[in-house]
Design a protein around this motif. Structure first.
Motif, mmCIF file in Angstrom:
data_model
loop_
_atom_site.group_PDB
_atom_site.id
_atom_site.type_symbol
_atom_site.label_atom_id
_atom_site.label_comp_id
_atom_site.label_asym_id
_atom_site.label_seq_id
_atom_site.Cartn_x
_atom_site.Cartn_y
_atom_site.Cartn_z
ATOM 1 N N VAL A 93 -1.973 8.590 -3.652
ATOM 2 C CA VAL A 93 -3.988 8.269 -2.603
ATOM 3 C C VAL A 93 -3.459 10.344 -1.961
ATOM 4 O O VAL A 93 -4.557 11.258 -2.164
ATOM 5 C CB VAL A 93 -3.207 8.070 -1.112
ATOM 6 C CG1 VAL A 93 -4.206 8.432 -0.185
ATOM 7 C CG2 VAL A 93 -4.184 6.376 -1.437
ATOM 8 N N LEU A 134 0.688 -1.636 0.276
ATOM 9 C CA LEU A 134 -0.016 -0.019 -0.591
ATOM 10 C C LEU A 134 0.790 1.202 0.042
ATOM 11 O O LEU A 134 0.362 2.674 -0.123
ATOM 12 C CB LEU A 134 -0.783 -0.293 1.191
ATOM 13 C CG LEU A 134 -2.106 -1.085 1.442
ATOM 14 C CD1 LEU A 134 -2.829 -0.931 2.302
ATOM 15 C CD2 LEU A 134 -2.802 -0.811 -0.285
ATOM 16 N N ARG A 136 -8.671 9.824 1.922
ATOM 17 C CA ARG A 136 -7.476 9.035 2.476
ATOM 18 C C ARG A 136 -7.825 8.384 3.732
ATOM 19 O O ARG A 136 -6.569 7.481 4.203
ATOM 20 C CB ARG A 136 -6.427 9.844 2.944
ATOM 21 C CG ARG A 136 -5.400 10.777 1.316
ATOM 22 C CD ARG A 136 -5.101 11.607 1.600
ATOM 23 N NE ARG A 136 -5.075 12.887 2.720
ATOM 24 C CZ ARG A 136 -5.238 14.016 2.232
ATOM 25 N NH1 ARG A 136 -5.749 15.076 1.494
ATOM 26 N NH2 ARG A 136 -5.367 15.056 3.646
ATOM 27 N N PHE A 171 -8.060 4.557 3.185
ATOM 28 C CA PHE A 171 -6.836 4.612 2.593
ATOM 29 C C PHE A 171 -6.487 3.901 3.862
ATOM 30 O O PHE A 171 -5.660 2.706 3.681
ATOM 31 C CB PHE A 171 -5.957 5.406 2.183
ATOM 32 C CG PHE A 171 -4.527 4.376 1.598
ATOM 33 C CD1 PHE A 171 -4.387 4.245 0.506
ATOM 34 C CD2 PHE A 171 -3.221 5.019 1.788
ATOM 35 C CE1 PHE A 171 -3.101 3.262 0.054
ATOM 36 C CE2 PHE A 171 -2.279 5.352 2.130
ATOM 37 C CZ PHE A 171 -1.628 3.979 1.240
ATOM 38 N N SER A 223 -5.384 -0.165 5.048
ATOM 39 C CA SER A 223 -4.083 -0.933 5.935
ATOM 40 C C SER A 223 -4.916 -1.534 7.005
ATOM 41 O O SER A 223 -3.324 -1.776 7.676
ATOM 42 C CB SER A 223 -2.940 0.620 5.750
ATOM 43 O OG SER A 223 -2.078 0.132 6.587
ATOM 44 N N LYS A 253 0.688 5.801 -1.608
ATOM 45 C CA LYS A 253 0.740 6.673 -0.251
ATOM 46 C C LYS A 253 0.400 7.937 -0.758
ATOM 47 O O LYS A 253 -0.149 8.721 -1.330
ATOM 48 C CB LYS A 253 1.551 6.622 0.179
ATOM 49 C CG LYS A 253 1.051 7.067 1.110
ATOM 50 C CD LYS A 253 2.118 7.124 2.448
ATOM 51 C CE LYS A 253 1.862 8.527 3.723
ATOM 52 N NZ LYS A 253 3.483 8.247 5.155
#
Length: 94
Positions: free
Chosen positions: A44, A37, A53, A56, A60, A41
């Motif tokens: 994003v 991921l 975000r 996201f 994670s 970043k």
């Protein structure tokens, strides 16, 4: 399975501590976001709005949780969802 989370603001040594703990037998370290991921970043942060975000980073944290659930040992993470809930809104204001 045990999940230990080291929380804190950026550059306070969370990852250093996690990696030091991982040198002990039976302890596995994970980073959030994961290396897979982390490659996304910059995209994003540059393209998506603050709310996206947050998702996201939630993804994670969920991946970290799944890793912990499927583990028989101790998982130590350098961040989790809690930091993101507090920290990401502050950064979006800067």
């Amino acid at each position: 399975m045990s999940l230990v989370v080291i929380e804190g603001i950026d550059y306070t040594g969370k990852s250093t501590l996690v990696h030091a703990l991982a040198e002990k037998d039976g302890i596995v370290s994970v980073s959030t976001p994961s290396p897979e991921l982390r490659r996304m970043k910059n995209y994003v942060h540059s393209v998506l709005p603050h709310n996206a975000r947050m998702y996201f980073y939630l993804m994670s944290a969920l991946l970290t949780s799944e890793l912990a659930k499927n583990s028989v040992g101790i998982i130590v993470s350098d961040r989790y969802w809690y930091t993101t809930v507090v920290y990401e809104p502050v950064l979006s204001e800067v």
